[in-house]
Design an enzyme around this catalytic site. Structure first.
Site, PDB file in Angstrom:
ATOM      1  CB  CYS A 116      -0.905  -0.003   1.223  1.00 49.35           C
ATOM      2  SG  CYS A 116      -1.813  -1.528   1.312  1.00 49.35           S
ATOM      3  CE1 TYR A 139      24.830  -3.445  -0.590  1.00 49.86           C
ATOM      4  CE2 TYR A 139      25.315  -3.276  -2.931  1.00 49.86           C
ATOM      5  CZ  TYR A 139      25.736  -3.262  -1.625  1.00 49.86           C
ATOM      6  OH  TYR A 139      27.059  -3.055  -1.336  1.00 49.86           O
TER       7      TYR A 139
HETATM    8  N1  LLP Z   1      32.991  -0.994   1.507  1.00 49.50           N
HETATM    9  C1  LLP Z   1      32.277  -0.101   2.199  1.00 49.50           C
HETATM   10  C2  LLP Z   1      32.910   0.612   3.308  1.00 49.50           C
HETATM   11  C3  LLP Z   1      30.932   0.145   1.867  1.00 49.50           C
HETATM   12  O1  LLP Z   1      30.230   1.046   2.545  1.00 49.50           O
HETATM   13  C4  LLP Z   1      30.346  -0.556   0.792  1.00 49.50           C
HETATM   14  C5  LLP Z   1      28.940  -0.330   0.417  1.00 49.50           C
HETATM   15  C6  LLP Z   1      31.126  -1.499   0.102  1.00 49.50           C
HETATM   16  C7  LLP Z   1      32.453  -1.688   0.479  1.00 49.50           C
HETATM   17  C8  LLP Z   1      30.597  -2.313  -1.042  1.00 49.50           C
HETATM   18  O2  LLP Z   1      30.223  -1.513  -2.114  1.00 49.50           O
HETATM   19  P1  LLP Z   1      29.859  -2.170  -3.519  1.00 49.50           P
HETATM   20  O3  LLP Z   1      31.092  -2.851  -4.063  1.00 49.50           O
HETATM   21  O4  LLP Z   1      28.770  -3.153  -3.309  1.00 49.50           O
HETATM   22  O5  LLP Z   1      29.419  -1.032  -4.360  1.00 49.50           O
HETATM   23  N2  LLP Z   1      22.033  -0.554  -0.996  1.00 49.50           N
HETATM   24  C9  LLP Z   1      22.691   0.253  -2.004  1.00 49.50           C
HETATM   25  C10 LLP Z   1      24.193   0.139  -1.924  1.00 49.50           C
HETATM   26  C11 LLP Z   1      24.741   0.529  -0.583  1.00 49.50           C
HETATM   27  C12 LLP Z   1      26.245   0.400  -0.513  1.00 49.50           C
HETATM   28  C13 LLP Z   1      26.740   0.620   0.864  1.00 49.50           C
HETATM   29  N3  LLP Z   1      28.154   0.450   1.028  1.00 49.50           N
HETATM   30  C14 LLP Z   1      22.163  -0.162  -3.364  1.00 49.50           C
HETATM   31  O6  LLP Z   1      21.305  -1.040  -3.439  1.00 49.50           O
HETATM   32  O7  LLP Z   1      22.548   0.400  -4.379  1.00 49.50           O
END
Ligand code: LLP
Length: 430
Positions: free
Chosen positions: A359, A388
């Protein structure tokens, strides 16, 4: 590249038909490709082979125990952001000595747990946290290995909610304050071992430029920290972006070959080619913290079309997954490609909104998108849902969590059972 493709008109994950999985396990259903997870891990590992490195998979992207176990078996370390994630890594058979612990708000309980388990490094986000870590370690008679997260003030040019490397973000310590902080820590904090430096400028970066800018800016700093304090590692974070628009097609090498250099999304090979020469002579171990790159295109969310509702302004396809199952479109206006499990026979397209049962007007998977005309009763896949996706699911509207399946070759295993309503209310009291 990934393990999802049409075979004889049906969408497969590796050698398993997604329609057969939907019929057996119901929908909404998350399905992951084991070979894709491993392939992404190995490709990143090879791209960095010119420099001493370690991949600490960002557990937050997809923390299913079987996913963690599979990556641990290939030699992954883990980047965790809570005591809960450390608990998962240990349950999955991962080694705490290969875990880094990030995050701006670690609690005493989490610090104690991580010290007792012997993690590789606390990635600390403020002087206050570093002093508290020193205090807790002292009380336990331990030395806490630590790296401070530098905020290099670089624009990652990504969505504002997932951009982390600018001064206005809550993350890390200002670039200009790091050298003094390390001096003070070395002089005043006897229970801290300064082991490295960390940075992470944001997530879903689709250009190499911000990575280069951040690395070049921080090299003089990290070099001097190595000389003065003997640090041994530099974590350059995660953030490598993936394809969301053309995910299905991007599973084939031909799609990549058909793109010119300027049209081609950032490849892991390019990431390695640009960064390794800049990093290889620093004499430091380079840590990487990829989440999305490893898991994003290794997973889909299957959902069933329940109704087609023709409004005066729009046609809505109402499906049985909602924003509680996959929140990225609602939260970041994230684009997930939508494909029917049965390959469309014509190229006819209909402009529709695909929406969930929740909703809220924000409960949509796409708006005004031209899609093949799938019908109630048919299943569709939301692509790029391996990172995610499930980890951000909630029980909003008292909707149970979907099941998760891990496919490896011709074998499909339930790696998390669908929640029952009894599971959802467990723990509540009248
Ligand atoms: N290292 C740190 C300190 C982080 O904060 C993050 C992600 C990563 C590594 C990994 O990042 P990646 O390689 O996955 O881009 N929920 C959001 C993404 C949040 C990311 C948070 N930090 C989405 O669905 O786009």
């Amino acid at each position: 590249m990934h393990g999802f493709s049409y075979r004889n008109g049906e969408l497969f994950c590796e050698n398993v038909s997604l329609q057969s999985l939907a019929e057996e396990h119901g929908t909404p259903l998350y399905v992951y490709s084991g070979s894709t997870l491993v392939d992404h891990f190995s490709r990143l590992d090879s791209a960095l082979s010119g420099v001493s490195h370690e991949i600490a998979y960002a557990v937050k992207a997809n923390s299913n125990l079987s996913v963690l176990r599979l990556l641990a078996s290939k030699g992954a370390g883990f980047d965790i952001v809570s005591g809960g994630e450390l608990f998962r890594v240990i349950k999955a058979g991962g080694d705490p000595a290969h875990c880094t612990f990030a995050g701006v708000g670690k609690t005493r309980e989490e610090i104690v747990y991580a010290l007792e388990q012997g993690i590789y490094s606390f990635n600390v986000e403020s002087e206050e946290e570093l002093r508290y870590l020193n205090q807790v370690a002292g009380e336990l008679g331990k030395i806490a290995p630590a790296a401070v997260r530098v905020n290099p003030n670089v624009d990652a040019k990504t969505h504002k909610y997932i951009s982390t490397g600018k001064s206005e973000n809550k993350f890390g310590v200002d670039f200009g304050a790091i050298a003094d902080l390390y001096e003070r820590a070395a002089a005043e904090l006897p229970n801290i071992k300064l082991r490295g430096l960390q940075m992470h400028i944001g997530s879903q970066l689709t250009s190499i430029d911000p990575f280069i800018e951040a690395v070049e800016k921080v090299i003089p700093l990290v070099t001097s920290l190595k000389e003065k304090h003997g640090i041994e590692f530099w974590s350059i974070g995660g953030g490598i972006g993936i394809v969301y628009e053309d995910t299905l097609a991007s599973g084939s090498p031909e799609w990549w070959a058909s793109k010119s250099e300027s049209e081609r999304p950032l490849t892991i090979e390019k990431y390695g080619e640009e960064l390794v020469p800049r990093l290889k002579d620093l004499g430091l171990k380079i840590l990487l913290e990829p989440g999305r790159y490893i898991a994003g295109n290794a997973g889909v969310l299957i959902t069933r079309c329940l109704y087609e509702k023709k409004g005066s302004a729009k046609t809505f396809k109402i499906v049985d997954a909602g924003m509680n199952d996959l929140i990225r479109p609602a939260l970041y206006e994230g684009h997930h490609e939508i494909v029917p499990l049965t390959e469309p026979k014509t190229s006819d397209r209909l402009k529709v909104d695909v929406v969930g049962p929740i909703c809220e007007s924000g409960d949509f998977f796409c708006q005004n998108r031209e899609l093949p005309d799938f019908q109630p009763g048919e299943n569709i896949a939301l692509m790029s849902a391996g990172a995610y996706g499930f980890v951000m699911a909630s029980n909003y509207n008292t909707r149970p969590f979907p099941a998760e399946i891990l496919v490896q070759g011709g074998e499909a295993k339930v790696v998390r059972k669908r929640q029952t309503l009894e599971d959802v209310i467990a723990g509540e009291e009248l």
